[in-house]
Structures are given as structure tokens and as C-alpha cells.
Motif scaffolding. Sequence first.
Motif, short mmCIF file in Angstrom:
data_model
loop_
_atom_site.label_atom_id
_atom_site.label_comp_id
_atom_site.label_asym_id
_atom_site.label_seq_id
_atom_site.Cartn_x
_atom_site.Cartn_y
_atom_site.Cartn_z
N ARG A 107 0.85 -1.19 0.00
CA ARG A 107 0.00 0.00 0.00
C ARG A 107 0.88 1.24 0.00
O ARG A 107 1.87 1.32 0.73
N ARG A 108 0.50 2.21 -0.80
CA ARG A 108 1.21 3.48 -0.85
C ARG A 108 0.95 4.25 0.44
O ARG A 108 -0.02 3.98 1.15
N PRO A 109 1.78 5.24 0.74
CA PRO A 109 1.55 6.03 1.95
C PRO A 109 0.20 6.76 1.88
O PRO A 109 -0.22 7.19 0.82
N PHE A 110 -0.45 6.91 3.03
CA PHE A 110 -1.73 7.61 3.13
C PHE A 110 -1.50 9.09 2.89
O PHE A 110 -0.58 9.69 3.44
N GLU A 122 -6.40 17.23 2.81
CA GLU A 122 -5.82 18.57 2.74
C GLU A 122 -4.55 18.56 1.88
O GLU A 122 -4.34 19.44 1.04
N ASP A 123 -3.68 17.57 2.09
CA ASP A 123 -2.45 17.48 1.30
C ASP A 123 -2.76 17.19 -0.16
O ASP A 123 -2.11 17.72 -1.06
N TYR A 124 -3.75 16.34 -0.40
CA TYR A 124 -4.14 16.04 -1.78
C TYR A 124 -4.63 17.30 -2.49
O TYR A 124 -4.18 17.62 -3.59
N LEU A 125 -5.55 18.04 -1.85
CA LEU A 125 -6.08 19.24 -2.48
C LEU A 125 -5.00 20.29 -2.71
O LEU A 125 -4.97 20.94 -3.76
N ASP A 148 -9.78 7.30 -0.90
CA ASP A 148 -9.53 6.92 0.48
C ASP A 148 -8.05 6.97 0.86
O ASP A 148 -7.48 6.00 1.34
N GLY A 149 -7.42 8.12 0.60
CA GLY A 149 -6.03 8.31 1.02
C GLY A 149 -4.98 7.91 0.01
O GLY A 149 -3.79 8.11 0.24
N GLN A 150 -5.38 7.35 -1.12
CA GLN A 150 -4.45 6.93 -2.16
C GLN A 150 -4.66 7.80 -3.40
O GLN A 150 -5.80 8.14 -3.73
N VAL A 151 -3.57 8.16 -4.08
CA VAL A 151 -3.69 8.97 -5.28
C VAL A 151 -3.27 8.16 -6.50
O VAL A 151 -2.36 7.32 -6.42
N TYR A 152 -3.96 8.41 -7.61
CA TYR A 152 -3.72 7.69 -8.86
C TYR A 152 -3.63 8.69 -9.99
O TYR A 152 -4.57 9.47 -10.22
N ALA A 153 -2.50 8.71 -10.69
CA ALA A 153 -2.27 9.66 -11.76
C ALA A 153 -3.24 9.43 -12.91
O ALA A 153 -3.58 8.30 -13.24
N MET A 154 -3.68 10.52 -13.50
CA MET A 154 -4.56 10.48 -14.65
C MET A 154 -3.70 10.40 -15.91
O MET A 154 -2.63 10.98 -15.97
N THR A 184 -13.49 8.94 1.65
CA THR A 184 -13.65 10.06 0.73
C THR A 184 -12.86 9.80 -0.53
O THR A 184 -11.72 9.35 -0.48
N SER A 185 -13.48 10.11 -1.67
CA SER A 185 -12.81 10.01 -2.96
C SER A 185 -13.03 11.30 -3.73
O SER A 185 -14.05 11.98 -3.56
N PHE A 186 -12.07 11.62 -4.59
CA PHE A 186 -12.19 12.73 -5.53
C PHE A 186 -11.90 12.17 -6.91
O PHE A 186 -10.88 11.49 -7.11
#
Length: 190
Positions: free
Chosen positions: A7-10, A14-17, A31-37, A81-83
Amino acid sequence: MSAPGARRPFISIEDYLAGEADGEQRHDYIDGQVYAMTGASDRHGLILNALAYAMTPAARRKGCQLFTSDMKVRVDIADKTSFYYPDLILSCDPQDREKYFRRAPCLLVEVLSESTARVDRREKLLAYQTLPSLQGYLLVEQDLARVELYRRDTGWRVQEVEQGDIMLPCLDTPLSLPDIYQDVTFPAAT
């Protein structure tokens, strides 16, 4: 290098935005993980431009805001939460005016690609259905003239359209398939 399946770091919301506001590449957040578009094709861009052009007059008449590609939608399911970055967001709620995302879209649109179609048809469809404001989810093919519309008022059953018009929820206006694909040249059938 991390081990397969690690698992990648959470990442906090706030840091994501903050990272998305300053970054050059867009990322979905789940849910705390980011995925490049990934980047989009020329056909994808032409279809998206045609959709925005066709929908803008009706959106303005209804007092709605229309966003292409750079606005996120926030989805909260239970304590997760997801964006996501839909290709197009129609927001008609005057109270839904966060600077970098919308919580209460009325219509979401995705232009399908080979790499995103499965996620758009399953993960995003299920996530988006949890948004009480959402009235429709439009999936637009880019390799053939065909759209799929999922509507809340039909229990999210799909309506497939390959010619003519499709009635858009929220805007109560028809959208012509020839208008969507006007600038697109499809490969000749073999």
C-alpha cells in the motif's frame, strides 16, 4: 521500490487538495491513495469540446455551472472520501461552490477510452450513484457514435443511443449525437 501489492503512503485530503492546486498532473484520490490520470486523445478532446459547446446555452439558462476536466467531484461513502475528475460536471446547486471541487453535481459525463471504460462503467458508476444530487451519468464512446445514459429516475438502468437525440437530465434539453461527433472522423470499418 515497494513490494508488489504494498500500500502506498496515506495522503490526507488537505495534502491532496494542496498538491492538486499546485501540481501539473491531475490525480484521482480514493480513500487516502492517489492515482495519476492519463493524457487524452485528440478525439477525446474534440468530443468533450462539442459536449461543452452544445450544453453551455442550456446550462446558463438554468443557472448551472459547467466544468470540463479540471474540476473534481467529491464522493463520501461511509467514512471514505474520494475525488474524481469527470470529463464534464454540471452543477446546478447554488450552495455547491467549493473552489476546487463539487459535492452535489446534477450530471456527470465521461468520454470513454480503452484504459478508463471499465472504471467508468463500474467503480465510478457505483460511487456516483451515492450522490443524492446526481440525476444522470452519461458515458460517451470515442471510437463509435454511441452514448450510454444512466438516470436516477429509471433506477440507474442504462439507455443506449446510437442515433438521434438523447434527453439530458437537469437541463431538460435534447443533445444530438451528430453534434457530439461532428468533428470526429471514425476509422473505416473493415
